[in-house]
Design an enzyme around this catalytic site. Sequence first.
Site, PDB file in Angstrom:
ATOM      1  N   LYS A  88     -60.816 -46.996 -20.685  1.00 23.21           N
ATOM      2  CA  LYS A  88     -60.496 -47.427 -19.322  1.00 23.21           C
ATOM      3  C   LYS A  88     -59.013 -47.237 -19.103  1.00 23.21           C
ATOM      4  O   LYS A  88     -58.215 -47.331 -20.048  1.00 23.21           O
ATOM      5  CB  LYS A  88     -60.844 -48.905 -19.120  1.00 23.21           C
ATOM      6  N   VAL A 189     -68.955 -56.806  -0.829  1.00 25.42           N
ATOM      7  CA  VAL A 189     -69.819 -55.765  -0.250  1.00 25.42           C
ATOM      8  C   VAL A 189     -69.000 -54.513   0.032  1.00 25.42           C
ATOM      9  O   VAL A 189     -69.038 -53.936   1.107  1.00 25.42           O
ATOM     10  CB  VAL A 189     -70.540 -56.269   1.024  1.00 25.42           C
ATOM     11  N   GLY A 190     -68.248 -54.103  -0.993  1.00 21.57           N
ATOM     12  CA  GLY A 190     -67.472 -52.878  -0.917  1.00 21.57           C
ATOM     13  C   GLY A 190     -68.302 -51.688  -1.342  1.00 21.57           C
ATOM     14  O   GLY A 190     -69.435 -51.497  -0.896  1.00 21.57           O
ATOM     15  N   VAL A 192     -70.068 -50.786  -4.021  1.00 22.54           N
ATOM     16  CA  VAL A 192     -71.403 -50.988  -4.599  1.00 22.54           C
ATOM     17  C   VAL A 192     -72.218 -51.983  -3.790  1.00 22.54           C
ATOM     18  O   VAL A 192     -73.396 -51.748  -3.490  1.00 22.54           O
ATOM     19  CB  VAL A 192     -71.299 -51.464  -6.065  1.00 22.54           C
TER      20      VAL A 192
END
Length: 360
Positions: A88, A189-190, A192
């Site tokens: 990452k 609720v972006g 994905v």
Amino acid sequence: MTDVSDGVLHTLFHSDQGGHEQVVLCQDRSSGLKAVIAIHSTALGPALGGTRFYPYASEEEAVADALNLSRGMSYKNAMAGLDHGGGKAVIIGDPETLKSEELLLAYGRFVASLGGRYVTACDVGTYVADMDVVARECRWTTGRSPENGGAGDSSVLTAFGVFQGMRASAQHLWGDPTLRGRTVGIAGVGKVGRHLVGHLLEEGAQVVITDVRDESVRRIVDKHPSVAVASDTEALIRVEGLDIYAPCALGGALSDDSVPVLTAKIVCGAANNQLAHPGVEKDLADRGILYAPDYVVNAGGVIQVADELHGFDFDRCKAKAAKIFDTTLAIFARAKEDGIPPAAAADRIAEQRMAEARRG
């Protein structure tokens, strides 16, 4: 900086969150780039994981996030059946003000310097268009646009995988995978979360949402007027009659403060590192709340970007992501057999696969 270095080195070499193979600190003064690339494991293959662009409060916090997220990717990729280890990267700063073509190109050069040990992709604060820029300097870049040979937005299959995890959780707890008539609360609720709303409504579920961004909530409600809105996450987790809670924003959603007041019987969401600290999984189990391990159910996106390295095929990826249903059920079965929480069962299965790869 001495304290930060000491803290990082102790985490890297001595703590349970350590065990990483390599951590690279990157800086490009002209563009303002400050980044951390963490490679946790390459036992199963090149480390694969996204790039997070976020305004961390400190460099130490950024390094800690990179270490935790990369470790999580090792487990996620192992459970997804991918021939990839975990890695990452985080870029420190506000993407709204700091992100530039020059910065992304500089970052691409740093990733390229690792010679394929780390393959990057999108994450919080980075998008397909950003990966197209990074790819100009680095061929080990996924999550690119279809016009540039990529698979596009990986959040589509991430949401699909979480939906399959929810169905498996319902099957295990209630004996029926259907979510019709169930009430699902989604925090975030972006990228994905908005796709997850669609799957749930199509299934016949009732959906309650919240998000720190008013425009994200407004976009969902304008498209789906039947969706209810909670004022914030604190209100959402207390909604009476909530069946499933889906954390789909940043990590740490399941904590000593949230678990005691959570009304849902199932937690299954897209956010990484949902457990605020070790032991929270036992608190959930003690309350009779079924936890679907985050890195298992949110693996649809990494399945997609991994496929991009071999010539992307959406139907092939969706079929692999659909198997998250069976994988989740297998974890619940292992947890019951071993008398441990599902998070511990998932860890055991992932660690077994990585250990076998090292021996091989």
